[in-house]
Every structure is written in structure tokens, then in C-alpha cells.
Enzyme design. Structure first.
Site, PDB file in Angstrom:
ATOM      1  CD  GLN A 203      -1.298   0.113   3.684  1.00 10.53           C
ATOM      2  OE1 GLN A 203      -2.274   0.862   3.595  1.00 10.53           O
ATOM      3  NE2 GLN A 203      -1.089  -0.620   4.752  1.00 10.53           N
ATOM      4  CG  ASP A 204       4.186   3.953   1.362  1.00  5.64           C
ATOM      5  OD1 ASP A 204       3.529   4.883   0.840  1.00  5.64           O
ATOM      6  OD2 ASP A 204       5.196   4.161   2.067  1.00  5.64           O
ATOM      7  CG  LEU A 205       5.062  -0.207  -5.510  1.00  4.42           C
ATOM      8  CD1 LEU A 205       6.519  -0.167  -5.111  1.00  4.42           C
ATOM      9  CD2 LEU A 205       4.685  -1.575  -6.054  1.00  4.42           C
TER      10      LEU A 205
END
Length: 301
Positions: A203-205
Site C-alpha cells: 500500500q505504499d508502492l
């Protein structure tokens, strides 16, 4: 070096978080302990960490690594486990892990140029090739994790977001229209209950978390893993400001990544609106760029 450790300005916002001041105060001792444990020669911190102290480290055999001391938030709790699952395929290798100190020793990316140094479409080409390699299935029970399933599911994450978002909106003085909160809650509930096949998603790519390297052309760093459908994994690339913060750039990323990876565009759009709203307030800080992204995805100016 540790006696004179200067905490990067990027970590200053943690002083307003529960446990933040204590964590910051303990960093010099924690850094010294990890350096001694793994016989590291460490350098001054990198300035890009937002929730971790990140320093270059050299092992006794000359291996160039990165030591990362995490703020103990839930979203990064299983970073080491995700890196083990990827086994260095498209992501940095995990060299060592101290779970009690939330310390990770990982492969260093050289030269470390971030993906956002490329033009938009060249960066999207990289992501089209990289993302499918990261969509690995995860067994319901991982034999290496005594407690069973190591990852938070997207369903469970949504349950938390739908509680925290309205409370944060009230706490910060209702900083934007309530309709955005209500829309996010509706979208998240519907999407969470109708997902496709479950894989490891990050969820933080965004484009600052993909770095130029030697072992592979590009490697992912700093994952915040969840178990969910593939469409969700496009959210940070669509939303992120690194590849351009405009309606045109956001919609271009949504359209190209969805089409070329064979994903449902409307589900990607819905997840982006929902997750962007869920992350629109951190502590007492409101991220107004997130609201702009939501407006653009709704066709507003």
C-alpha cells in the site's frame, strides 16, 4: 557517530504522534545497539525516511547495506516478512532482522536513483514489468510464523480505516467536505467485500520507493504489505505526487496501469479514492493534495 546523531527533519512530525517523542529520544541508543550487534559501520541518516530512521551501513565483509529503525506503526509491522516472501525478486533482500527493536538490515540500492527521475511513461513501463512479480500468493498459514497468517488482510485494514477516518475528520475540525468521507466509506465497504484473488500487495508502492540498483535495474523498498486483490496495489502509484501532481498525470497513471496490467479500472479508481481518503489525515496534519487527487478522480477541478 551515534552520540552526535541528528534526527532528520522528516521525522519531526512524529513528535505529535502517540509514542513518537519517546521513540525519537531512544534512536541513538537503538542505533548503537544494532550497529554493535551486526558489526556495522554506519553513516549519517538518509533524509527521505518519514516513519523510520534510515542509515547507510557497511558490513565487515564490505557488503553495502541499509539499516532501518522503524517507528512501531501497524502498517510496517510485516515489512520483513514481505521481503522474505519476495526473496529479492523485484525487491531489496532482507539481510537481518531484529523484531524487538523493529530494526531491518537490507540490501543497499546503488546508485539508488528513484523511479520518479524518469519521465512519466518510462516510469510506468517499469511498473508494468515490476508489479506482477510482486503479486505472490500467501498461504493461509505461513510455517515460518508461529501465530499463523503474517499479513493484515485488506478487509481488516478497511475496517480500521472506516473507524479512524470519520474520527480524524472531526478531530481536525472538519477540514474538507463530509461528502468525501461518506464516499470513501461507501466505496471501501463495497470493494472490501467483493475482491478477487488474494495476493501480497503493497500500500505504499509509490515512485520514491522504487530505486535504481545493480542486481536488478529497479528494486522496491519500504513495503507496507497487505493481503488483498491486485487492483489495490495500483493505488499509491496513481495517487502519488512523485510522477506529477495534476489531473492529467493522475488519470494517465490510472488508465495506463489498469489497462496494461489487465485490471478493473473502476475498482482501481474506487480503491484509490477510498485509500487516499483514509490516508488524508496523519496525526493532526491534513494532506490537502490527497483531496485534490480525489476531486480529479471524481472529474472535478
Amino acid at each position: 557517530m551515534t552520540d552526535a546523531l541528528r534526527i532528520p527533519d522528516e521525522l519531526g512530525w512524529l513528535r505529535a504522534m502517540a509514542g513518537g517523542p519517546e521513540w525519537l529520544a531512544g534512536l541513538p541508543e537503538r542505533l548503537a545497539t544494532c550497529a554493535a550487534r551486526w558489526s556495522l559501520r554506519v553513516g549519517p541518516p538518509f533524509g527521505y525516511g518519514m516513519t523510520s530512521l534510515v542509515v547507510p551501513a557497511d558490513l565487515p565483509d564490505g557488503t553495502r547495506a541499509v539499516l532501518k529503525l522503524q517507528f512501531p506503526d501497524q502498517e510496517s509491522a510485516h515489512e520483513a516478512t514481505a521481503l522474505r516472501h519476495w526473496r529479492g525478486e523485484g525487491a531489496v533482500r532482507l539481510l537481518a532482522h531484529d523484531p524487538d527493536r523493529r530494526a531491518l538490515l537490507v540490501e543497499r540500492c546503488d546508485p539508488g536513483t528513484p523511479l520518479h527521475a524518469l519521465p512519466l511513461d518510462d516510469a510506468l513501463d517499469v511498473m508494468v514489468g515490476l508489479l506482477p512479480r510482486l503479486w505472490v500468493p500467501v498461504a493461509p498459514v505461513d510455517a515460518g510464523v508461529p501465530s499463523g497468517q503474517p499479513f493484515t488482510t485488506l478487509v481488516d485494514a478497511v475496517a480500521g480505516w472506516t473507524v479512524r477516518l470519520p474520527a480524524a475528520w472531526e478531530r481536525t475540525g472538519r477540514p474538507y467536505d463530509r461528502r468525501f468521507v461518506d464516499l470513501a466509506l461507501d466505496l471501501l465497504a463495497g470493494l472490501a467485500g467483493s475482491q478477487g484473488a488474494q495476493v501480497l500487495v503493497n500500500q505504499d508502492l509509490h515512485a520514491a520507493n522504487v530505486l535504481r540498483a545493480e542486481r536488478e535495474p529497479w528494486l522496491v523498498i519500504d513495503p507496507k504489505p497487505l493481503l488483498g486483490e491486485r487492483e489495490f496495489s495500483l493505488v499509491p502509484m496513481v495517487r502519488g505526487t512523485e510522477l506529477g501532481h495534476s489531473a492529467t498525470a493522475v488519470r494517465r497513471r490510472l488508465d495506463r496501469l489498469s489497462a496494461e496490467l489487465g485490471l478493473d479500472r473502476e475498482r482501481v479508481r474506487g480503491w484509490t479514492i477510498g485509500h487516499t481518503m483514509a490516508w488524508s489525515i496523519g496525526g493532526d496534519k491534513v494532506f490537502h493534495d490527497h483531496i485534490e487527487v480525489v476531486r480529479w478522480l471524481l472529474g472535478e477541478r
